[in-house]
Design a protein around this motif. Sequence first.
Motif: not given
Length: 249
Positions: A96-97, A163-168, A190-192
Amino acid sequence: MSKFLHFIVTFVVILSCSLLNPSLTAQAATGAIAVYEQRIIHSPDGIGKYYMGREIAKVMGYTGAGWLERPSREGEEQPTKIVNVLNLKPNDVVADIGAGTGYLSFRIAPLLTAGKVLAVDVQPEMLEIIELFKKEKNITNVEPVLATLSDPNLPSESIDLALMVDAYHELEYPQEVMQGIVKALKPGGRVVLVEYRGENPFIMIKGLHKMTQKQVRKEMQAVGLVWRETKNLLPQQHLMVFEKPNTNS
């Protein structure tokens, strides 16, 4: 022009540029092509640093932890849907990035009965919050990982999903971080990416905190990831799935 005069002119040009962007000095010395562009005039919501035509947004600091845990988040962003479409296996290792408070990490962890979540963040204060929640929730398979601005600090071929949620959009060194993530992914991993839809001006999020699908796909392609699908099942965000090619197949 004499060789000495040419040297002096070149030195002055490099020195002038380095005052605006210190990284240019190293680039000039090595002959490397600049990955980023620094501009003096920029958006108040950005850091003045541009990557592939996109200005990088300012990071939301640990003082915004309360916003990440707001009770209205489920209704506004529907994170349960995000977790449900990840197609996780019990033994998966998920990174979780930009985990923040671990909001997604703690929703994913119970599904990984033989796996774990690596909650990656650059802010030690966020990782302290995650440790607190680990004890409160009695969840043991969430492991905080302190990253740097340019390195997710993950072992090679160790994760099944990032997984990156509103972070990238806030990564100060997006290319280096994504290269580190690609290296950490197992073949076929995978990257999501979940980002507010930049194509829609009516989504009331600051412009630099939204991204178009076209821009995301361009930046992921630059690090060797292959786009697989985009799911628009969320009220305001794209959910984009990319894959690391399996070179062994």
